[in-house]
Each structure stands twice: as structure tokens, then as C-alpha cells.
Design a protein around this motif. Structure first.
Motif, PDB file in Angstrom:
ATOM      1  N   VAL A 175       0.837  -1.207   0.000  1.00 16.35           N
ATOM      2  CA  VAL A 175       0.000   0.000   0.000  1.00 16.35           C
ATOM      3  C   VAL A 175       0.869   1.254   0.000  1.00 16.35           C
ATOM      4  CG1 VAL A 175      -1.632   1.346   1.376  1.00 16.35           C
ATOM      5  CG2 VAL A 175      -2.004  -1.099   1.046  1.00 16.35           C
ATOM      6  N   LYS A 176       1.908   1.266   0.825  1.00 20.04           N
ATOM      7  CA  LYS A 176       2.788   2.443   0.877  1.00 20.04           C
ATOM      8  C   LYS A 176       3.471   2.679  -0.459  1.00 20.04           C
ATOM      9  CE  LYS A 176       4.727   0.993   4.782  1.00 20.04           C
ATOM     10  NZ  LYS A 176       5.610   0.918   5.975  1.00 20.04           N
ATOM     11  N   ASP A 177       3.893   1.600  -1.118  1.00 20.69           N
ATOM     12  CA  ASP A 177       4.548   1.745  -2.424  1.00 20.69           C
ATOM     13  C   ASP A 177       3.589   2.334  -3.457  1.00 20.69           C
ATOM     14  OD1 ASP A 177       6.905   0.768  -1.426  1.00 20.69           O
ATOM     15  OD2 ASP A 177       6.660  -1.253  -2.254  1.00 20.69           O
ATOM     16  N   VAL A 178       2.330   1.863  -3.450  1.00  8.80           N
ATOM     17  CA  VAL A 178       1.329   2.379  -4.385  1.00  8.80           C
ATOM     18  C   VAL A 178       1.075   3.861  -4.124  1.00  8.80           C
ATOM     19  CG1 VAL A 178      -1.106   2.284  -5.031  1.00  8.80           C
ATOM     20  CG2 VAL A 178       0.217   0.181  -4.848  1.00  8.80           C
ATOM     21  N   LEU A 179       0.951   4.233  -2.860  1.00  6.28           N
ATOM     22  CA  LEU A 179       0.685   5.634  -2.520  1.00  6.28           C
ATOM     23  C   LEU A 179       1.839   6.537  -2.931  1.00  6.28           C
ATOM     24  CD1 LEU A 179      -0.955   5.235   1.006  1.00  6.28           C
ATOM     25  CD2 LEU A 179      -2.096   5.589  -1.193  1.00  6.28           C
ATOM     26  N   LEU A 180       3.064   6.116  -2.651  1.00  2.72           N
ATOM     27  CA  LEU A 180       4.218   6.932  -3.018  1.00  2.72           C
ATOM     28  C   LEU A 180       4.344   7.062  -4.534  1.00  2.72           C
ATOM     29  CD1 LEU A 180       6.829   5.709  -0.380  1.00  2.72           C
ATOM     30  CD2 LEU A 180       5.706   7.935  -0.475  1.00  2.72           C
ATOM     31  N   SER A 181       3.986   5.998  -5.261  1.00  3.65           N
ATOM     32  CA  SER A 181       4.038   6.089  -6.722  1.00  3.65           C
ATOM     33  C   SER A 181       3.021   7.104  -7.230  1.00  3.65           C
ATOM     34  CB  SER A 181       3.795   4.715  -7.352  1.00  3.65           C
ATOM     35  OG  SER A 181       2.439   4.326  -7.249  1.00  3.65           O
ATOM     36  N   ARG A 182       1.873   7.204  -6.574  1.00  6.82           N
ATOM     37  CA  ARG A 182       0.864   8.185  -6.968  1.00  6.82           C
ATOM     38  C   ARG A 182       1.357   9.611  -6.706  1.00  6.82           C
ATOM     39  NH1 ARG A 182      -4.051   6.215  -9.344  1.00  6.82           N
ATOM     40  NH2 ARG A 182      -3.482   4.037  -9.690  1.00  6.82           N
ATOM     41  N   VAL A 183       2.020   9.812  -5.591  1.00  9.22           N
ATOM     42  CA  VAL A 183       2.550  11.145  -5.289  1.00  9.22           C
ATOM     43  C   VAL A 183       3.582  11.544  -6.336  1.00  9.22           C
ATOM     44  CG1 VAL A 183       3.873  12.501  -3.622  1.00  9.22           C
ATOM     45  CG2 VAL A 183       2.047  10.989  -2.828  1.00  9.22           C
ATOM     46  N   LYS A 184       4.414  10.612  -6.742  1.00 10.22           N
ATOM     47  CA  LYS A 184       5.413  10.911  -7.768  1.00 10.22           C
ATOM     48  C   LYS A 184       4.767  11.324  -9.079  1.00 10.22           C
ATOM     49  CE  LYS A 184       9.058   7.900  -5.939  1.00 10.22           C
ATOM     50  NZ  LYS A 184       9.863   6.664  -6.156  1.00 10.22           N
ATOM     51  N   ARG A 185       3.542  10.854  -9.312  1.00  7.46           N
ATOM     52  CA  ARG A 185       2.810  11.211 -10.535  1.00  7.46           C
ATOM     53  C   ARG A 185       2.008  12.501 -10.370  1.00  7.46           C
ATOM     54  NH1 ARG A 185      -0.105   5.531 -11.553  1.00  7.46           N
ATOM     55  NH2 ARG A 185      -1.537   6.879 -12.725  1.00  7.46           N
ATOM     56  N   GLY A 186       2.107  13.134  -9.199  1.00  3.85           N
ATOM     57  CA  GLY A 186       1.455  14.424  -8.990  1.00  3.85           C
ATOM     58  C   GLY A 186       0.189  14.394  -8.171  1.00  3.85           C
ATOM     59  N   THR A 187      -0.229  13.208  -7.705  1.00  2.00           N
ATOM     60  CA  THR A 187      -1.423  13.111  -6.869  1.00  2.00           C
ATOM     61  C   THR A 187      -1.128  13.659  -5.479  1.00  2.00           C
ATOM     62  OG1 THR A 187      -2.081  11.116  -8.070  1.00  2.00           O
ATOM     63  CG2 THR A 187      -3.166  11.520  -5.964  1.00  2.00           C
ATOM     64  N   THR A 188      -2.112  14.303  -4.891  1.00  4.59           N
ATOM     65  CA  THR A 188      -2.004  14.807  -3.517  1.00  4.59           C
ATOM     66  C   THR A 188      -2.618  13.788  -2.564  1.00  4.59           C
ATOM     67  OG1 THR A 188      -2.264  17.056  -4.353  1.00  4.59           O
ATOM     68  CG2 THR A 188      -2.534  16.736  -1.979  1.00  4.59           C
ATOM     69  N   ILE A 189      -1.922  13.519  -1.463  1.00  8.29           N
ATOM     70  CA  ILE A 189      -2.430  12.566  -0.473  1.00  8.29           C
ATOM     71  C   ILE A 189      -2.445  13.224   0.898  1.00  8.29           C
ATOM     72  CG2 ILE A 189      -1.961  10.407   0.757  1.00  8.29           C
ATOM     73  CD1 ILE A 189      -0.931   9.236  -1.818  1.00  8.29           C
ATOM     74  N   ILE A 190      -3.585  13.082   1.569  1.00 14.34           N
ATOM     75  CA  ILE A 190      -3.714  13.496   2.966  1.00 14.34           C
ATOM     76  C   ILE A 190      -4.055  12.251   3.761  1.00 14.34           C
ATOM     77  CG2 ILE A 190      -4.910  14.978   4.607  1.00 14.34           C
ATOM     78  CD1 ILE A 190      -5.677  16.768   2.237  1.00 14.34           C
ATOM     79  N   MET A 191      -3.269  11.982   4.796  1.00 12.37           N
ATOM     80  CA  MET A 191      -3.429  10.740   5.544  1.00 12.37           C
ATOM     81  C   MET A 191      -3.417  11.007   7.042  1.00 12.37           C
ATOM     82  SD  MET A 191      -0.886   7.423   5.577  1.00 12.37           S
ATOM     83  CE  MET A 191       0.450   8.345   6.341  1.00 12.37           C
ATOM     84  N   THR A 192      -4.342  10.371   7.755  1.00 12.95           N
ATOM     85  CA  THR A 192      -4.235  10.316   9.204  1.00 12.95           C
ATOM     86  C   THR A 192      -3.683   8.947   9.572  1.00 12.95           C
ATOM     87  OG1 THR A 192      -6.401   9.337   9.700  1.00 12.95           O
ATOM     88  CG2 THR A 192      -6.311  11.730   9.389  1.00 12.95           C
ATOM     89  N   THR A 193      -2.895   8.898  10.612  1.00 12.87           N
ATOM     90  CA  THR A 193      -2.359   7.621  11.080  1.00 12.87           C
ATOM     91  C   THR A 193      -1.903   7.752  12.520  1.00 12.87           C
ATOM     92  OG1 THR A 193      -0.715   5.880  10.702  1.00 12.87           O
ATOM     93  CG2 THR A 193      -0.037   8.137  10.201  1.00 12.87           C
ATOM     94  N   HIS A 194      -2.072   6.667  13.272  1.00 15.50           N
ATOM     95  CA  HIS A 194      -1.501   6.593  14.611  1.00 15.50           C
ATOM     96  C   HIS A 194      -0.145   5.903  14.581  1.00 15.50           C
ATOM     97  CE1 HIS A 194      -5.740   7.318  16.014  1.00 15.50           C
ATOM     98  NE2 HIS A 194      -5.055   8.099  16.822  1.00 15.50           N
ATOM     99  N   ILE A 195       0.266   5.437  13.396  1.00 20.26           N
ATOM    100  CA  ILE A 195       1.585   4.820  13.255  1.00 20.26           C
ATOM    101  C   ILE A 195       2.557   5.939  12.867  1.00 20.26           C
ATOM    102  CG2 ILE A 195       2.907   2.965  12.168  1.00 20.26           C
ATOM    103  CD1 ILE A 195       0.226   1.691  11.358  1.00 20.26           C
ATOM    104  N   LEU A 196       3.159   6.553  13.858  1.00 20.18           N
ATOM    105  CA  LEU A 196       3.928   7.771  13.613  1.00 20.18           C
ATOM    106  C   LEU A 196       5.161   7.519  12.758  1.00 20.18           C
ATOM    107  CD1 LEU A 196       3.643   9.618  17.049  1.00 20.18           C
ATOM    108  CD2 LEU A 196       2.143   9.700  15.051  1.00 20.18           C
ATOM    109  N   GLU A 197       5.709   6.292  12.807  1.00 17.45           N
ATOM    110  CA  GLU A 197       6.856   5.988  11.949  1.00 17.45           C
ATOM    111  C   GLU A 197       6.492   6.105  10.470  1.00 17.45           C
ATOM    112  OE1 GLU A 197       7.301   3.730  15.810  1.00 17.45           O
ATOM    113  OE2 GLU A 197       5.713   4.085  14.333  1.00 17.45           O
ATOM    114  N   VAL A 198       5.248   5.774  10.141  1.00 17.61           N
ATOM    115  CA  VAL A 198       4.790   5.888   8.750  1.00 17.61           C
ATOM    116  C   VAL A 198       4.758   7.350   8.338  1.00 17.61           C
ATOM    117  CG1 VAL A 198       2.819   5.545   7.215  1.00 17.61           C
ATOM    118  CG2 VAL A 198       3.489   3.739   8.807  1.00 17.61           C
ATOM    119  N   ALA A 199       4.210   8.207   9.179  1.00 16.65           N
ATOM    120  CA  ALA A 199       4.174   9.638   8.873  1.00 16.65           C
ATOM    121  C   ALA A 199       5.584  10.203   8.766  1.00 16.65           C
ATOM    122  CB  ALA A 199       3.393  10.372   9.957  1.00 16.65           C
TER     123      ALA A 199
END
Length: 260
Positions: A175-199
Motif C-alpha cells: 500500500v505504501k509503495d502504491v501511494l508513493l508512486s501516486r505522489v510521484k505522478r502528482g497526486t495529492t495525499i492526505i493521511m491520518t495515522t496513529h503509526i507515527l513511523e509511517v508519517a
């Protein structure tokens, strides 16, 4: 509002038994990975649900790529995908059937929809289960199907509320790889998470919300400099910010009671 932002929030208010979002101002740049952090009850999910058009604000403005949600909700929503921490999919459909259904809702060309669906199923590790009904899937697999459904119409802004909940390490990595690939293509992502290492690892900027207000914002390096310790983890910085806000709130309450 300006059009330089993927998302611009001004004076956002929402109350239930008490204020959940209390005059929130927030700007997220186009093509940015933004993490919105806060303790339980801080107003994160309420804010994102209002951005997605699932809740009506009591006051304030929300603009998505320059389109005010209050003025043209359909146009704003076309640019948004929403994924909650509880996957909302149809149990009687297979992943490919679900993606075909969602693509149809968005008016995606059937040939293009099939190509995107097959790509998403492959990227998210769902290919071995593509023809199985979703009703028998684990929560982690359901979460990946929901994410694929959010991505199939190529949204400009993806809103994720605890997207890694219930995922094992391998699935979370996919999932993280897919999301980062989308950001590289110009997509904006806003995410909430309690896993602070991910943020800490994924987000370009981090906002900390408490009591329905944005109390700190910046890159991880900027937030760490604010704490005065360049070796601090995001968890340490986050707790310092939240505890500091609680102390200021307590002081304000005392001053208010004395003034009364």
C-alpha cells in the motif's frame, strides 16, 4: 481562496455535543504527501469527512483545487477519493467486479477501466483473489480492495483515514509503495495515522491537530527543531506538542474562570 493548493480550509467549524472542529485553517499543496496527526478526539476524521462531503460543516470554507465545496460540490468531489479505516465494499462482488462497478459510477471508459483495474489488483497483491467474492476477505484484503476502488478513477486528491489498519507488514508495504508512486505522478495525499513511523518516513509535511485546531505544522525536521532536540523521534515531538497544547488549554481555562 487561491488555486495554488490542492486543499484549502478556512475557519472550519463542526460541533456535536462539543466542538469537534473549532475554527480550523489548513492548506495542502498540490502533489504533496501530508500527514494529519492528533490524539483521539482531536477532530481529524471529522475534518476529513467534511472535506470528502460526508459531513456538512457548521461554518467555514473548503476548497479543492480552487473549487469551493459549498458552491460546486459535484465538481469538487470528482477530484477526491476517500478511504476510511473501515472498508466499505460490496461483499457479493469480486475485486474486479467491484472495480468495474466503481469505474462505471465515475464514467471511466470501460477499456481504460479494465486496464487500471488489472494494474491495481496486481500492484496491491490481489491478483490471486481477483475472482473471489470480497465477503470472505480479511480486513486487510478488504482495505486493499477499498483503496483500489478509490484509485481507479485517477483522483487528484486522495484522503486516507488510518489506511494501514489491519494490514500485515507485507500488505502495508504494498500500500505504501502504491501511494508513493501516486505522489510521484502528482497526486495529492492526505493521511491520518496513529503509526507515527509511517508519517515520519512518508509525509513531506505534517500537521498536528488538537481540540479541533491546527497547533503545529511543518516538515519533520522543522517540527524536530521546534522541540529543540535534533535527535527526537516524531513520537517524542508529537507528544511534546500535544502535551504543550493541553497545558496552554488548562492555563486558559484557569484564567477564564478567574476573569469570570
Amino acid at each position: 481562496m487561491t488555486t495554488n493548493y490542492a486543499l484549502e480550509i478556512a475557519g472550519l467549524m463542526k460541533s456535536f455535543d462539543r466542538p469537534a472542529v473549532n475554527g480550523l485553517d489548513l492548506q495542502v499543496y498540490g502533489g504533496e504527501f501530508y500527514a494529519l496527526l492528533g490524539p483521539n478526539g482531536a477532530g481529524k476524521t471529522t475534518t476529513l469527512r467534511m472535506v470528502a462531503g460526508l459531513l456538512q460543516p457548521d461554518a467555514g470554507d473548503i476548497s479543492v483545487f480552487g473549487t469551493k465545496l459549498s458552491h460546486d460540490p459535484l465538481e469538487a468531489k470528482r477530484k477526491i477519493a476517500w478511504v476510511s479505516d473501515e472498508p466499505m465494499i460490496y461483499d457479493k462482488l469480486t475485486p474486479l467486479e467491484y472495480l468495474e462497478f466503481v469505474s462505471g459510477l465515475w464514467g471511466v471508459d470501460p477499456v481504460e477501466a479494465e486496464r487500471r483495474s488489472l494494474d491495481l489488483v496486481e500492484w496491491l497483491g490481489l491478483a490471486p483473489h481477483a475472482m473471489e467474492r470480497c465477503g470472505g476477505f480479511s480486513k486487510g484484503m478488504r482495505q486493499k480492495v477499498a483503496l483500489a476502488g478509490a484509485l481507479v478513477h485517477e483522483p487528484q486528491l486522495i484522503i486516507l483515514d488510518e489506511p494501514l489498519t489491519g494490514l500485515d507488514a507485507g500488505s502495508a508495504r504494498q500500500v505504501k509503495d502504491v501511494l508513493l508512486s501516486r505522489v510521484k505522478r502528482g497526486t495529492t495525499i492526505i493521511m491520518t495515522t496513529h503509526i507515527l513511523e509511517v508519517a515520519e518516513r512518508m509525509a513531506e509535511r505534517i500537521g498536528v491537530i488538537a481540540d479541533g485546531r491546527l497547533v503545529a505544522e511543518g516538515t519533520f525536521a522543522e517540527l524536530r527543531n521546534r522541540s529543540g532536540d535534533e535527535n527526537s523521534t516524531l513520537e517524542e515531538v508529537f507528544l511534546d506538542i500535544v502535551e504543550g497544547n493541553e497545558e496552554r488549554s488548562d492555563d486558559a481555562a484557569v484564567i477564564g474562570s478567574l476573569a469570570a
